[in-house]
Design a protein around this motif. Sequence first.
Motif: not given
Length: 135
Positions: A48, A50, A76, A79, A81, A109, A111-112, A119
């Motif tokens: 997980n 980036n 994930n 949540e 992302s 990136i 989020g969450p 999203a």
Amino acid sequence: KILNNEKTLSFARLLGRGLSRTHIDENSPASWTFLSAEDFKKTGVSDNSNLFFYNIISNIRENIPYRPISLLFWQNGQEISALAAADEEKSLIPLANALEIKIQSKYFIAGPFHNFSEAEMHFRNALKEVGLLKI
């Protein structure tokens, strides 16, 4: 390109699932890819980082019709992302500014988020705000 240490059957399966869940909206400059927790479970992928998600979206970008921006959303736990990527950092600056996110490279990136819908709407609203969504 897939890094050698990531060139696994699990990665290929997740990439395939990502490709099958990629959509292109002609009113948007972006491609939209969604990966659920079930996708990770079924493919056996647990990375997980980036860099891992950037690698996924880079490979998706190589296999779909060109879009200036690609968006990857993944689950994930409970949540969601998101990762936005482009060939050039300058393509992401208006979007990052609208989302109040600082970028340091060709991706960022966010989020969450509570769910995929939240999203997606967050990004659609930002694209609309900067004039990149035609609706």
